[in-house]
Design an enzyme around this catalytic site. Structure first.
Site, mmCIF file in Angstrom:
data_model
loop_
_atom_site.group_PDB
_atom_site.id
_atom_site.type_symbol
_atom_site.label_atom_id
_atom_site.label_comp_id
_atom_site.label_asym_id
_atom_site.label_seq_id
_atom_site.Cartn_x
_atom_site.Cartn_y
_atom_site.Cartn_z
ATOM 1 N N GLN A 124 4.254 7.117 2.517
ATOM 2 C CA GLN A 124 3.558 6.267 3.475
ATOM 3 C C GLN A 124 3.342 4.904 2.830
ATOM 4 O O GLN A 124 2.743 4.807 1.746
ATOM 5 C CB GLN A 124 2.211 6.899 3.858
ATOM 6 N N TRP A 180 0.832 -1.213 0.000
ATOM 7 C CA TRP A 180 0.000 0.000 0.000
ATOM 8 C C TRP A 180 0.861 1.255 0.000
ATOM 9 O O TRP A 180 1.909 1.290 0.633
ATOM 10 C CB TRP A 180 -0.843 -0.027 1.280
ATOM 11 N N ARG A 191 0.329 16.071 13.892
ATOM 12 C CA ARG A 191 1.152 15.265 12.978
ATOM 13 C C ARG A 191 1.515 15.999 11.685
ATOM 14 O O ARG A 191 1.044 17.077 11.397
ATOM 15 C CB ARG A 191 0.425 13.970 12.633
ATOM 16 N N ASN A 230 0.222 5.647 0.652
ATOM 17 C CA ASN A 230 -0.545 6.896 0.657
ATOM 18 C C ASN A 230 0.418 8.067 0.541
ATOM 19 O O ASN A 230 1.212 8.080 -0.430
ATOM 20 C CB ASN A 230 -1.584 6.977 1.782
ATOM 21 N N ASP A 231 0.392 9.026 1.423
ATOM 22 C CA ASP A 231 1.040 10.329 1.221
ATOM 23 C C ASP A 231 2.500 10.273 0.748
ATOM 24 O O ASP A 231 3.288 9.506 1.294
ATOM 25 C CB ASP A 231 1.089 11.101 2.538
ATOM 26 N N PHE A 257 4.506 7.964 10.447
ATOM 27 C CA PHE A 257 3.518 8.756 9.724
ATOM 28 C C PHE A 257 4.218 9.840 8.909
ATOM 29 O O PHE A 257 5.443 9.938 8.887
ATOM 30 C CB PHE A 257 2.512 9.359 10.707
ATOM 31 N N SER A 258 3.430 10.688 8.280
ATOM 32 C CA SER A 258 3.960 11.617 7.283
ATOM 33 C C SER A 258 4.901 12.661 7.850
ATOM 34 O O SER A 258 4.837 13.018 9.027
ATOM 35 C CB SER A 258 2.804 12.296 6.554
ATOM 36 N N GLU A 279 -4.535 17.959 8.471
ATOM 37 C CA GLU A 279 -3.475 17.045 8.011
ATOM 38 C C GLU A 279 -2.547 17.685 6.963
ATOM 39 O O GLU A 279 -2.903 18.595 6.241
ATOM 40 C CB GLU A 279 -4.036 15.759 7.384
ATOM 41 N N TRP A 301 -3.902 -0.130 4.137
ATOM 42 C CA TRP A 301 -3.163 0.714 5.095
ATOM 43 C C TRP A 301 -2.873 -0.046 6.389
ATOM 44 O O TRP A 301 -3.769 -0.620 6.981
ATOM 45 C CB TRP A 301 -4.009 1.954 5.389
#
Ligand code: FRU
Length: 544
Positions: A142, A123, A251, A125-126, A182-183, A296, A150
């Site tokens: 991510q 997976w 975050r 993401n960002d 995390f990001s 975010e 995720w």
């Protein structure tokens, strides 16, 4: 393909099918792991020579629907013990090899984007830590290496020399005792403010969120070998603001150097907006101010207005891309005007690059494409890199986004037409009915009420409605409101469509509907629209 099967010793005598353990000597590059989405997630831990090397949850299965892998090249010759607390049957299928399972069809899978970055397995993401350094663009992201959904957040890593062709490297940051990764962002510490440089080699410093069920804290890690290996700072976390905000949502630090104040600036999402922190050394941070109205993945950067470097504004945005324009003195962002959007649809959590040389001067962004990849062994994608600019419009200064010029290099054969009816344009497009990778630049002009557009295999990729003043259902007011014309730059890949309207004044990204039985190809439609101009380019793959 020679497979080396692992020996499996069931630990628990009574419930032999549950919890297992296997030990091997690492002789090959990859450990290949079988997974099935219907299997439960359970914890797996790798021990190298007796020490925990990594721990994660995985849907291990002896009837896999796909395979994931771990690159173990750093451990050749070492003893690896794999402990698993779920059904042990899948353990017997794990094998090591110099190729990942599925290597034969890698990047040629049915729904693999051909000119967008996707991870080989798992997976994403960002985008994180976007940085140009030493001739390379770094794309961290991510990433769950162990499943196409995720979980287990790592920072995946890929590099490129041209923003177009990417090489995926092993993950950069692994979950640790503080949390999952995390990001965040990355900078090069040219002046050695943090003290992590090695001789003349400046450190890349990654600033990221470590997330646990209890809290989200900000941490740093550094690399002095071009991002290939990372050391986490012993004094982590460097910001822990849960108590101050009475919130779990603290975050996604975006850090940049603010030259006038000679400070590092961190923009951090906290509870209901973006906070500004400053630091002299990337290790100690001081809270300065807060702007509500964002969620975010913050970014904050300065841009010239209409290319005039003597007239600049700052842009602040959140994960959706909704942005404010304003002034920034190194401590506080003061918005001027409203909150606007420049993009809608699949784009989320976009970030801009640090380290772009002044001679280049562009503000380059990559966004996560929230595009599902069905049964593929990977999921999620990065949208095309775009250049962001500020331009004066009839409504004031607005943010524009357009594909970077490097994308043009992927253009292959092309054809151009002018002044077509919809029927003529559809005949012209007949040649591209089977094409999956195209760039279409078109200008369409409405002549009768009320709407017109373009469909691909029955899916609307453009609907311009001058009655409701919308493009694909979203309010859009053209710069010249009486012109009846709209220009579009459409980039179609296997699973996505990106559309840039009127020179980037508005853009959107869509997931392609791949399961529709409709194969009619391209259809311009509407009541007598004119296709004022039409250019079609076949796009080349980046994966050869
Ligand atoms: C945005 C986001 C970030 C977070 C990350 C976790 O998509 O929720 O806020 O850091 O994803 O993967």
């Amino acid at each position: 393909m020679k497979k080396v099967f692992l020996s499996m010793i069931a630990l628990c005598g009574i419930c032999a099918a549950y919890a297992g353990d296997s030990t091997l000597t690492v002789t090959k590059r990859y450990i290949n792991l079988p997974v099935a989405q219907e299997a439960e997630r359970n914890r797996m831990t790798f021990h190298i020579d007796g020490e925990v090397e990594r721990t994660f949850v995985i849907r291990l299965s002896d009837t896999p629907d796909y395979w994931v892998f771990c690159d173990m090249s750093a451990y050749r010759g070492a003893t690896l013990r794999i402990a698993f607390d779920g059904k042990a049957a899948g353990l017997a299928k794990i094998y090591q090899d110099d190729r990942i399972a599925g290597a034969d069809s890698l990047y040629r899978e049915a729904a693999r984007p051909q000119f967008h970055f996707t991870s080989r397995r798992g997976w994403n993401n960002d985008p994180n830590g976007l940085l140009f350094h030493d001739g390379e663009y770094h794309l961290f992201y991510q990433h769950n290496p162990y499943e196409r959904e995720w979980e287990n957040m790592h920072w995946g890593h890929a590099v490129s020399r041209d923003l177009v062709r990417w090489q995926e490297l092993p993950p950069a940051l692994y979950p640790d005792a503080i949390g999952t990764m995390f990001s965040g962002s990355a900078v090069v510490d040219d002046e050695n403010t943090a003290g992590f440089n090695r001789g003349d080699t400046p450190a890349i410093v990654a600033v990221y969120t470590a997330a646990s069920p209890e809290r989200q804290v900000q941490c740093i890690a550094y690399s002095t070998d071009r991002g290939r290996t990372w050391t986490k700072y012993a004094g982590n976390p460097v910001v822990d603001s849960k108590a101050a905000w009475n919130s779990q949502d603290t975050r996604d630090p975006k850090v940049f150097r603010h030259a006038p104040t000679r400070r590092w600036v961190m923009v951090l999402n906290e509870r209901d907006g973006h906070s500004i922190y400053t630091s002299a050394n990337l290790r100690e941070w001081r809270f300065e101010s807060h702007v509500t109205g964002f969620w975010e993945c913050p970014d904050l950067f300065e841009l010239p207005v209409d290319g005039d470097t003597a007239n600049t504004r700052w842009v602040m945005y959140g994960a959706s891309g909704a942005y404010m324009i304003g002034r920034f003195d190194g401590r506080q962002f003061i918005p001027e005007g409203g909150k606007y959007y420049y993009t809608t649809g699949a784009l989320y959590a976009a970030q801009t690059f640090a380290g772009i040389p002044a001679a280049d001067g562009r503000r380059i962004q990559i966004g996560w494409g929230r595009i599902a990849h069905g049964p593929m062994p990977f999921n999620g994608m990065m949208l095309l890199p775009t250049e962001l600019t500020l331009r004066t419009t009839k409504d004031g200064i607005r943010l524009f986004s357009n594909p970077v010029k490097e994308i043009d290099r992927l253009q292959g054969d092309s054809r151009t037409w002018t002044k077509l009816t919809a029927a003529q344009a559809n005949r012209a497009m007949e040649a591209y009915r089977q094409s999956d990778c195209l760039r279409i630049k078109a200008r369409i002009k409405l002549s009768h009420a009320t709407d017109a557009g373009l469909r691909l295999h029955g899916q609307s990729i453009l609907t311009y409605d001058m009655n409701f003043n919308t493009v694909n259902g979203v309010f859009y007011s053209p710069e010249e409101p009486t012109s009846m014309e709209l220009s579009v730059d459409i980039l179609i890949d296997k699973t996505s469509v990106e559309v840039f309207v009127d020179g980037g004044a508005y853009s959107y990204a869509l997931q392609r509907e791949l399961n529709s039985p409709n194969r009619e190809g391209f259809r311009f439609w509407g009541n007598n629209p004119e296709i004022v101009s039409l250019e079609v380019y076949e796009m080349r793959t980046i994966w050869n």
